[in-house]
Scaffold this active site. Sequence first.
Site, PDB file in Angstrom:
ATOM      1  N   CYS A  30     -51.075   6.263  37.668  1.00  0.00           N
ATOM      2  CA  CYS A  30     -52.001   6.979  36.783  1.00  0.00           C
ATOM      3  C   CYS A  30     -52.402   8.302  37.418  1.00  0.00           C
ATOM      4  O   CYS A  30     -52.282   8.508  38.626  1.00  0.00           O
ATOM      5  CB  CYS A  30     -53.230   6.124  36.514  1.00  0.00           C
ATOM      6  SG  CYS A  30     -52.845   4.532  35.757  1.00  0.00           S
ATOM      7  N   TYR A 169     -42.728  -3.547  31.256  1.00  0.00           N
ATOM      8  CA  TYR A 169     -43.872  -3.690  32.162  1.00  0.00           C
ATOM      9  C   TYR A 169     -44.435  -5.100  32.074  1.00  0.00           C
ATOM     10  O   TYR A 169     -44.875  -5.541  31.016  1.00  0.00           O
ATOM     11  CB  TYR A 169     -44.924  -2.654  31.772  1.00  0.00           C
ATOM     12  CG  TYR A 169     -46.105  -2.493  32.699  1.00  0.00           C
ATOM     13  CD1 TYR A 169     -45.996  -2.642  34.065  1.00  0.00           C
ATOM     14  CD2 TYR A 169     -47.348  -2.143  32.166  1.00  0.00           C
ATOM     15  CE1 TYR A 169     -47.086  -2.454  34.902  1.00  0.00           C
ATOM     16  CE2 TYR A 169     -48.456  -1.946  32.989  1.00  0.00           C
ATOM     17  CZ  TYR A 169     -48.319  -2.103  34.359  1.00  0.00           C
ATOM     18  OH  TYR A 169     -49.404  -1.917  35.182  1.00  0.00           O
ATOM     19  N   HIS A 172     -49.618  -6.220  36.999  1.00  0.00           N
ATOM     20  CA  HIS A 172     -51.005  -5.757  37.098  1.00  0.00           C
ATOM     21  C   HIS A 172     -51.963  -6.375  36.088  1.00  0.00           C
ATOM     22  O   HIS A 172     -53.073  -5.885  35.913  1.00  0.00           O
ATOM     23  CB  HIS A 172     -51.064  -4.222  36.979  1.00  0.00           C
ATOM     24  CG  HIS A 172     -50.325  -3.505  38.069  1.00  0.00           C
ATOM     25  ND1 HIS A 172     -49.301  -2.625  37.825  1.00  0.00           N
ATOM     26  CD2 HIS A 172     -50.447  -3.572  39.411  1.00  0.00           C
ATOM     27  CE1 HIS A 172     -48.832  -2.170  38.969  1.00  0.00           C
ATOM     28  NE2 HIS A 172     -49.506  -2.733  39.954  1.00  0.00           N
ATOM     29  N   ASP A 264     -52.618  -4.616  44.617  1.00  0.00           N
ATOM     30  CA  ASP A 264     -51.419  -3.802  44.791  1.00  0.00           C
ATOM     31  C   ASP A 264     -51.742  -2.570  45.640  1.00  0.00           C
ATOM     32  O   ASP A 264     -51.162  -2.371  46.708  1.00  0.00           O
ATOM     33  CB  ASP A 264     -50.881  -3.407  43.415  1.00  0.00           C
ATOM     34  CG  ASP A 264     -49.579  -2.633  43.487  1.00  0.00           C
ATOM     35  OD1 ASP A 264     -48.943  -2.627  44.549  1.00  0.00           O
ATOM     36  OD2 ASP A 264     -49.193  -2.038  42.459  1.00  0.00           O
TER      37      ASP A 264
END
Length: 695
Positions: A30, A169, A172, A264
């Site tokens: 991000c 994806y 997360h 992470d």
Amino acid sequence: MRDPRYDILFTPVKIGPVTAKNRFFQVPHCNGMGHAMPLAHAAMREIKAEGGWAVVSTEECEIHPSSDLTPYVEARLWDDRDIPALALMCDKVHAHGALAALELSHNGPTASNLYSREVLLGPSHQVSKYGYPSQARAMTLHDIREYRRWHREAALRGKRAGMDIIYVYAAHDLSLPMHFLQRRRNQRSDEYGGSLENRVRLLREVLQDTRDAVGDTCAVALRFATEELLGPGGVELAEAQDIVGMLAELPDLWDVNLAAWYNDSVPSRFATEGAQEPFIDFVKKTTTKPVVGVGRFTSPDTMVSQIRRGVIDLIGAARPSIADPYLPRKIEEGRVDDIRECIGCNICVSGDMTISPIRCTQNPSMGEEWRKGWHPERIRPAPQPTRVLVVGGGPAGLEAARALGQRGHDVSLAESRKELGGRVTREARLPGLAEWARVRDWRVGQIGKLNNVSVYLDSPLTAQDVIDFGAEHVVLATGCHWRRDGFGRSNGLGIPGLADHARVFTLDDLMDGRLPEGRVTVFDDDGFYYASVAAELLRARGCEVAYVTPEDSIAPWSVNTLDYRHIRKRMAKLGIEAIVSHNIAGFDGSTLTLEHEWDEQRTERPCDAIVTITSRLPDDALYQQLLLRLGDWGGAGIRSVRCIGDAEAPGLIAHAIYAGHRYARELQEPVTGEVAFKRHFHTADPDDLRRETPA
């Protein structure tokens, strides 16, 4: 020029129908710019490609209005009108021979839909993850077919934009394919729920859909979390091994990591380089496809080790690519000592969390590539080199001296202490903060290569010394100190009796080796990492420690850097008592009186000492003295005097580095107006204008 030990890092890797020119892979991250600031986003990604990264990825890319992540600003491919913004990034990345990767995502119950106002979707009925007062509805089989269509169409848009790698994806805790894998989110009784094979079904279908749609020219990557550290409610390592076994050859690339984000991108205080290896090393043993993994890699020796030992094929990086976009090129050119190593502070993460453009402690140009035209390696030479005196060798002073020297000025750096680094050196000696020293070490190393920068240690200066020095420009970066009187957000008049009490300490005392003993209360009215670090230090020295804060949670700002959960766990493990929603009402040296913030009830507890971490004051006495002698500047040849960094307004180390860099960039440059940077301006859709214009 390159060390032969690192040759393996520069061998090409085939990923489906495309080939990465080396093994450096900027994984999706991000940045707070995304669809709202496409020019800035493209310029930031371009610098990564220019710096040698073989693959440069986007962040999460929303595929449909029902995956709206407002207020967070990510990439977006809701329809064809979103293609040009991402095509711009592809063009910039391709210009430097890199591959462009697109991370498609539908966040299901972890979206917000605050902008689109669509109903949230999930495998089963459930509350939204991030505290919004809404719930996701259970997806019907029709919804699942629609989701697969949205994903396929977004993949095709990505291909038209010029992307070389399209992600599916499942990591997360932020995407529907992962949510279908999780027992806590997927309580379905149809073919998409129950057994592992059923829960994997959607992920398998989306991978196949994506390959069918774009696999002729685009590689299909799977980003997959192998462990959530939540026990049976989450994806566990044993189950992940089965999932990888089921899907081993379906994607062209495996991108593997831990979930959630706080596991992470763990701050360096809580995890070392390469810490994810035990959770991902099985993947390459299960598939013939290339594997990319992350671990805040900054050492080429660690990178080579993981490749040669068969842990991963590609060096994945987000934070290290932010701290130094030129990391690959520096290794290739034999300039390993020039790598601007990530310190793991996660200030980059805070940009996304605070819905603002990305920034970095080590790299002040991050996020400014388009906005201000700043480059991490190049800086415009001074139009007319001058003599500059920098007073203070902390982060602001070191960065100012380094960048001024790079521009060609004749720079003298005077530091009052016997060592450089200022607060960085002092904080780096606290528990878990050793990597803070990289801020100092990189700048000292770069200054050492500049013949036009002179450094003077143990050199406190008076106003007269500055006037007599003969510099044309003076920049004061003299730092700050912690207040002892309790003044802060919750106590605008301070706390009576604290300022002169012998048993009241500050973080400066602790960093200077003056430590309290016995029962110690750490009073946090700052809200970031300092108080928990102080508590940890004191606990390690045998003190009985209580952490008290007027806030309703400890270290609330640390949520923005992913520290919060790790701080709580560390404090619990060390036996540090946490007392929230309480302020200090009094202290007599043996008894501490606390007052509850909401019901104003008072309690007393034994206490031998207090450490106040509330706010700081600038050490700007020299600046104030020079202002009083403004009339003497002209005769001494002084054209300007500036105060920067903590000496102007105490803040983060990142603020100090930015201040020093900005000073160096702007010295002698013309003022560009009230707004000293470019902004994105949007024009209306012509169809909308025609509809709204009266006949």
